[in-house]
Design a protein around this motif. Structure first.
Motif, PDB file in Angstrom:
ATOM      1  N   UNK A 335       0.840  -1.197   0.000  1.00 59.11           N
ATOM      2  CA  UNK A 335       0.000   0.000   0.000  1.00 59.11           C
ATOM      3  C   UNK A 335       0.869   1.239   0.000  1.00 59.11           C
ATOM      4  N   UNK A 336       0.243   2.389  -0.114  1.00 58.83           N
ATOM      5  CA  UNK A 336       0.990   3.652  -0.164  1.00 58.83           C
ATOM      6  C   UNK A 336       0.959   4.397   1.163  1.00 58.83           C
ATOM      7  N   UNK A 337       0.250   3.860   2.150  1.00 58.44           N
ATOM      8  CA  UNK A 337       0.114   4.542   3.434  1.00 58.44           C
ATOM      9  C   UNK A 337       0.963   3.844   4.502  1.00 58.44           C
ATOM     10  N   UNK A 338       1.582   4.667   5.358  1.00 60.29           N
ATOM     11  CA  UNK A 338       2.309   4.161   6.523  1.00 60.29           C
ATOM     12  C   UNK A 338       3.310   3.063   6.127  1.00 60.29           C
ATOM     13  N   UNK A 339       4.136   3.376   5.153  1.00 60.66           N
ATOM     14  CA  UNK A 339       5.092   2.401   4.620  1.00 60.66           C
ATOM     15  C   UNK A 339       6.097   1.924   5.673  1.00 60.66           C
ATOM     16  N   UNK A 340       6.647   2.801   6.522  1.00 59.28           N
ATOM     17  CA  UNK A 340       7.615   2.315   7.529  1.00 59.28           C
ATOM     18  C   UNK A 340       7.049   1.215   8.420  1.00 59.28           C
ATOM     19  N   UNK A 341       5.801   1.377   8.897  1.00 57.80           N
ATOM     20  CA  UNK A 341       5.218   0.360   9.766  1.00 57.80           C
ATOM     21  C   UNK A 341       4.905  -0.921   9.000  1.00 57.80           C
ATOM     22  N   UNK A 342       4.511  -0.769   7.724  1.00 58.06           N
ATOM     23  CA  UNK A 342       4.317  -1.960   6.892  1.00 58.06           C
ATOM     24  C   UNK A 342       5.597  -2.783   6.824  1.00 58.06           C
TER      25      UNK A 342
END
Length: 454
Positions: A335-342
């Motif tokens: 996804x494009x949101x909250x990439x670091x936590x992904x």
């Protein structure tokens, strides 16, 4: 190898538009490595009757591409004055056109790889640079790796052949040979791309190797492994008779040298021979292609043999495994949101799987599911020597002649009563696919020829 497993290769992640300060970014890693060297870890031997012992770990090697190396060692970029981390050759700036300039490193015939840097002098230069707030022989200041016990900043920091040789020198040669910009030069093969592509299409590589792509339409998208195949295997055969003789012989110097330095076992004499080949290659670069192309990657070739002497064959300290893991990490983002936590959550899951696998018993549905998801053949049933071999397709009976029966008995180590065997045309050994010469569907691949060296 355990150190190249996906769960063992991830140490840090930086997310942002700008590059991090390596002194800050690498400090947790540096502190951990220092603790392993000073305090060690307690190891319990497999034999429960043996006493635990303290094992101390020393960092002896590190590798990265040239831009990252300048950040890690806190030095000037590779294309700057004193940009080489192995020696103190300053290089010089040359014109590349009416307005363009490039920093090159002309081959020094009297002292090709000197004056050499040493760990002691490099540390001293860092100290002086820090005190005077100036750049000393390309060194900007201290780096976190200098605190590691027994780590040699010069000998321990490897020359990565993936970036310097394949994506550096080999890519440069391909541009010179096939770009229309140089079509009037004596080394150009731009007018022969159709013939070269035809020859590439006749190549039948094994399944473990990429199938050759068109030079005319895909050259700019070649990966490091494709440049490696051209340098070591395809190029010496396909370019023969097309590339002008002096340029072809010049290319063979590089091909033979890298082939030697990639072998699993290399003698001192072979390393010396490869070094002479590389020096000969570098010494002719300006004459054949122009001083403009004596780049930092070409200059690193003079130090390549020393890197093998210090750290072993080139494949042991290349960036291939790390680049593979970079692609793997990218595929963990959905996804494009909250990439670091992904990324953090996905990496934590990857690192947890091997721990969970220790509770799985081989032979059940869970073990088969785990093996399918991770491609781990250690959970296969039956004989471990045979579990890594899978046979495909219908079989046929055949009576072996005396020669083949004798060879089979020698390999098995015991007498075989019956000479009748079952013949399969397809097999999988670990992750390699093999086919017999009579397997009709494998005409674009050659999975039946093997070479054995003593």
């Amino acid at each position: 190898m355990e150190r190249t497993q996906r769960e063992n290769i991830f140490a840090g992640l930086w997310y942002g538009d700008s590059k991090p300060s390596m002194v800050t970014f690498l400090r947790p890693l540096s502190d951990t490595l220092s603790k392993l060297a000073d305090d060690g870890i307690i190891v319990q031997p497999a034999e429960l009757t043996s006493e635990p012992f303290v094992c101390k770990v020393l960092t002896i090697a590190g590798t990265c591409d040239l831009p990252a190396k300048a950040l890690v060692l806190n030095s000037v970029q590779y294309n700057g004055k004193f940009g080489c981390h192995k020696c103190k050759q300053p290089g010089k700036t040359v014109k590349t056109g009416e307005r363009g300039h490039a920093h090159v490193f002309p081959f020094q015939h009297r002292d090709p790889k000197g004056p050499l840097r040493t760990n002691e002098k490099f540390v001293l230069d860092m100290k002086i640079a820090n005190e005077t707030k100036t750049i000393v022989k390309g060194v900007k200041g201290p780096c976190c790796l200098s605190k590691l016990k027994m780590y040699n900043l010069i000998k321990g920091t490897a020359v990565d052949y993936m970036h310097s040789v394949l994506l550096g020198v080999m890519r440069l040669l391909m541009v010179l040979w096939f770009s229309t910009e140089f079509s009037r030069q004596p080394f150009s093969m731009a007018k022969n791309t159709k013939e070269i592509d035809r020859r590439f299409q006749e190549v039948c590589p094994p399944s473990s190797t990429r199938y050759p792509r068109s030079v005319a339409s895909h050259r700019m998208f070649f990966k490091a492994s494709e440049y490696r195949d051209i340098l070591l295997f395809y190029g010496p055969v396909i370019f023969r008779g097309i590339l002008a003789t002096m340029y072809y012989n010049h290319f063979l110097l590089l091909s033979e040298a890298i082939f030697i330095l990639l072998m699993e076992s290399i003698s001192v004499e072979q390393i010396h021979h490869a070094e002479k080949l590389l020096w000969n290659f570098c010494s002719q670069m300006a004459t054949l292609y122009g001083e403009r192309y004596e780049t930092a990657n070409v200059q690193l070739l003079v130090h390549l043999a020393d890197s093998v002497r210090d750290l072993g064959p080139l494949w042991t300290h290349s960036c291939f495994h790390f680049e593979d893991k970079n692609g793997y990490l990218l595929r963990l983002i959905h996804g494009t949101q909250n990439i670091p936590m992904q990324m953090v959550n996905a990496v934590k899951l990857v690192q947890s799987i091997p721990v969970i696998s220790q509770t799985i018993k081989p032979g059940n549905v869970i073990a088969e599911f785990y093996r399918h998801m991770t491609k781990d053949d250690s959970f296969c049933q039956e004989n471990k020597d045979l579990s890594r071999i899978k046979l495909y397709g219908a079989s046929s009976e055949r009576l072996l002649d005396t020669v083949h029966l004798s060879a089979l008995q020698i390999h098995a180590g015991h007498c075989i009563n019956s000479g009748t065997v079952s013949i399969f045309h397809r097999a999988q050994v670990k992750r390699n696919y093999l086919t017999s010469k009579h397997y009709g569907k494998g005409n674009r691949r050659n999975n039946f020829t093997g070479f054995f060296f003593k």
